[in-house]
Write a protein that holds these residues in place. Structure first.
Motif, short mmCIF file in Angstrom:
data_model
loop_
_atom_site.label_atom_id
_atom_site.label_comp_id
_atom_site.label_asym_id
_atom_site.label_seq_id
_atom_site.Cartn_x
_atom_site.Cartn_y
_atom_site.Cartn_z
N SER A 71 -2.55 -29.97 9.36
CA SER A 71 -2.56 -28.52 9.65
C SER A 71 -2.29 -27.71 8.39
O SER A 71 -1.75 -26.60 8.45
N ASN A 72 -2.66 -28.26 7.24
CA ASN A 72 -2.36 -27.57 5.98
C ASN A 72 -3.55 -27.43 5.04
O ASN A 72 -3.37 -27.06 3.89
N GLY A 73 -4.75 -27.74 5.50
CA GLY A 73 -5.90 -27.62 4.62
C GLY A 73 -6.08 -26.20 4.12
O GLY A 73 -6.03 -25.92 2.92
N MET A 74 -6.28 -25.25 5.04
CA MET A 74 -6.44 -23.86 4.65
C MET A 74 -5.16 -23.29 4.08
O MET A 74 -5.18 -22.51 3.11
N ASN A 75 -4.01 -23.66 4.65
CA ASN A 75 -2.74 -23.11 4.17
C ASN A 75 -2.45 -23.51 2.73
O ASN A 75 -1.98 -22.70 1.94
N SER A 76 -2.72 -24.77 2.39
CA SER A 76 -2.50 -25.19 1.00
C SER A 76 -3.49 -24.52 0.07
O SER A 76 -3.17 -24.21 -1.08
N ALA A 77 -4.72 -24.26 0.55
CA ALA A 77 -5.72 -23.58 -0.28
C ALA A 77 -5.29 -22.14 -0.57
O ALA A 77 -5.44 -21.65 -1.70
N LEU A 113 6.41 -29.73 7.81
CA LEU A 113 5.16 -29.59 7.09
C LEU A 113 4.18 -28.71 7.85
O LEU A 113 3.53 -27.82 7.30
N LYS A 114 4.08 -28.94 9.15
CA LYS A 114 3.16 -28.15 9.96
C LYS A 114 3.61 -26.71 10.09
O LYS A 114 2.79 -25.80 10.22
N ASP A 115 4.93 -26.46 10.04
CA ASP A 115 5.43 -25.09 10.09
C ASP A 115 5.28 -24.37 8.75
O ASP A 115 5.39 -23.15 8.68
N GLY A 116 5.06 -25.13 7.68
CA GLY A 116 4.91 -24.51 6.37
C GLY A 116 6.21 -24.11 5.73
O GLY A 116 6.22 -23.31 4.80
N SER A 117 7.33 -24.66 6.20
CA SER A 117 8.65 -24.23 5.72
C SER A 117 9.26 -25.17 4.70
O SER A 117 10.44 -25.05 4.40
N PHE A 143 -14.31 -25.40 13.19
CA PHE A 143 -13.38 -25.38 14.31
C PHE A 143 -12.23 -24.44 14.00
O PHE A 143 -12.11 -23.91 12.90
N ALA A 144 -11.36 -24.23 14.99
CA ALA A 144 -10.27 -23.28 14.83
C ALA A 144 -9.25 -23.77 13.81
O ALA A 144 -8.93 -24.96 13.75
N LEU A 145 -8.75 -22.86 13.01
CA LEU A 145 -7.72 -23.13 12.02
C LEU A 145 -6.46 -22.36 12.40
O LEU A 145 -6.52 -21.34 13.09
N ALA A 146 -5.31 -22.85 11.93
CA ALA A 146 -4.03 -22.20 12.22
C ALA A 146 -3.34 -21.84 10.91
O ALA A 146 -3.04 -22.73 10.11
#
Length: 538
Positions: free
Chosen positions: A408-414, A496-500, A101-104
């Motif tokens: 919303s951080n699976g790919m971002n944390s990877a 957390l969702k913003d990644g900041s 599915f789509a990732l952000a």
């Protein structure tokens, strides 16, 4: 000497991520001063060393690029899948399978990409990537979406501080691979045919079979069934996901590595290629530039009642590109799928009619037809590891700390894992032998904090004291942040969702806020009881 790190021109992507990662660098350096467990391994210089990466997903690709371009390693990447395909994606070429599915990608993931010397802006500026930038999330119930003719519905729009790049997992893989291959070719040409600063080679369709950690060898399967071959390595990078074969091989050979996994809590199906409709602003208007929106559509109460109660289902909708159309992911708990699987399109039409009546009428038949035949996949699994390394092995992304899509951080944390790995190697002077333990010291606290917050976000849909305190703290932060013009920071789950916000700091804020909410609630309760008793006395 490691190659100099080149930053993207996009300061919005790079600066915040480097700030977030500063704490990880300090932790990694501290381990070098204090010493680790057990006897120190013989130093292994990164320059020219052989690194084997298993898994060519976002984490594996970015780690391979960091290790080759910035540390001079010879990197061999193995993946059980075939080559993901070229950029631009050709018309009619399916850019993904039914599972993804789509990732952000937020500022955390984009900052890691920029720190590697790649350009996150190119993910959307290069034609044919089937990705777009979004500026906000639209939250609505299945009966509250905007309607044709101007009906606004009851949707709520939440703006992002920074834009996010949205696309399928495969689209991100293609875009990353495209840039990595381009830079490798340019470096090789500049060096007269060999990239002296390191190299990356890819081996597609060759799944990992086993590893001997003592001998530093990994075994893979050739294209022929049953045929295998082994390669020696100085470092083995596990980036092969939740079901990681590398992690399981390491568990059997490393007593200090203990891993627990949680079962999936939801299942999902993907509907693709829906024709965009003007009254749902999922993407820019045809032929125009601009930003799109993510839509989170929760099942209407009527749908939940018709199903006999339980948690509502939800659709996650995005429009990666005009050519790809709208992608809609339907996620529900296992019990909700049991009566639908194997059924006809009519059963799904009824689900959509009752639970999501405000979805466009033009989508109903196509969505029901696709849902009836699409495969069903699990989601919401967690991997909790006691450490993120074994002798000569490091665990990245879902292989070491899988979380549900709720964060919303699976790919971002990877992606951030790859940056922290590179910084840890820099901190230990380019010594690959010291890197695994240094990486765990730099990353484990944040990885566990992210998983704790993943469970906290799941608690938001529950009831009782813990859920009530969390909800109260979230509402209080939103109100105070608006009332003070941002002087009071938004809730950590929002940041957390913003990644900041670093994961560890976010978890500490959530715990503090929840504790304060409980104290306030207890104080109010005591005051009310005292007032009632006083009234009874009179």
């Amino acid at each position: 000497m490691a190659a100099e790190m080149v930053l993207s021109d996009s300061a919005a992507w790079g600066s915040q991520e480097l700030t977030n990662a500063a704490a990880a660098v300090a932790k990694a350096a501290a381990v070098g001063k204090e010493g680790g467990k057990g006897p120190a391994a013989a130093p292994r210089a990164a320059q020219g060393a052989m690194v084997v990466v298993v898994g060519a997903g976002p984490a594996g690709l970015l780690a391979a690029h960091f290790l080759a371009r910035h540390h001079g390693c010879r990197v061999e990447v193995y993946d059980r899948r075939g080559h993901p395909g070229p950029i631009p994606i050709r018309p009619g070429d399916e850019d993904d399978d039914d599972r993804a599915f789509a990732l952000a990608m937020n500022v955390r993931g984009g900052g890691a990409v920029a720190a590697a010397g790649l350009d996150p802006a190119a993910f959307t500026s290069v034609p044919g990537t089937h990705m777009c930038e979004v500026r906000d999330t639209v939250l609505a119930r299945g009966d509250g979406l905007p309607r044709v003719g101007g009906g606004r519905g009851s949707a709520i729009t939440i703006a992002f501080d920074q834009p996010r790049v949205v696309g399928s997992r495969q689209a991100f893989v293609r875009a990353l691979l495209h840039q990595v291959e381009q830079q490798q070719a340019a470096a090789a040409a500049a060096a007269g045919g060999s990239a002296k600063g390191g190299s990356v080679a890819f081996h597609w369709g060759q799944p990992f079979v086993s590893a001997d950690l003592a001998a530093r060898t990994a075994t893979f399967e050739k294209g022929e069934v049953g045929a295998t071959f082994s390669v020696e390595y100085d470092l083995l990078v596990a980036a092969d996901g939740y079901w990681s074969r590398v992690r399981r091989a390491a568990e059997r050979q490393a007593a200090d590595l203990c891993v627990t996994t949680s079962p999936p809590n939801h299942q999902y199906k993907v509907v693709r290629g829906l024709r965009p409709v003007p009254h749902l602003r999922l993407g820019p208007a045809a032929g125009q530039s601009g930003y799109g929106s993510l839509f989170m559509v929760t099942e209407a109460k009527a749908g939940v009642r018709a199903a006999g109660g339980g948690p509502p289902g939800s659709f996650f909708m995005s429009q990666p590109s005009e050519e790809a159309g709208v992608t809609a992911v339907l996620s529900m708990v296992h019990a909700r799928w049991q009566g639908l699987e194997g059924g006809t399109a009519a059963a799904y039409r009824e689900l959509l009619r009752v639970g999501y009546p405000s979805l466009p009428d033009s989508w109903a038949e196509e969505m029901a037809a696709q849902l009836a035949v699409r495969p069903l996949y699990d989601t919401g699994m967690q991997v909790h590891a006691s450490q993120l390394h074994a002798p000569g092995v490091v665990l990245l992304g879902d292989a070491g700390h899988a979380v549900s899509p709720a964060t919303s951080n699976g790919m971002n944390s990877a992606l951030e894992d790859a940056l922290v790995l590179s910084q840890a190697l820099e901190a230990c002077g380019g010594d690959l032998a010291a890197l695994p333990e240094r990486y765990t010291a730099a990353r484990l606290e944040d990885a566990h904090a992210l998983q704790w917050m993943d469970r906290a976000m799941s608690a938001l849909v529950g009831r009782g004291g813990a859920a009530a305190a969390l909800k109260a703290s979230l509402v209080a932060r939103v109100i105070l942040s608006k009332a003070t013009g941002g002087w009071v920071r938004p809730h950590a789950l929002v940041l957390l969702k913003d990644g900041s916000l670093p994961y560890g700091e976010a978890a500490r804020q959530v715990r503090r806020d929840a504790a304060v909410a409980k104290l306030v609630a207890t104080g109010l309760g005591v005051a009310l009881v005292a007032a009632w008793l006083k009234g009874k006395a009179h």
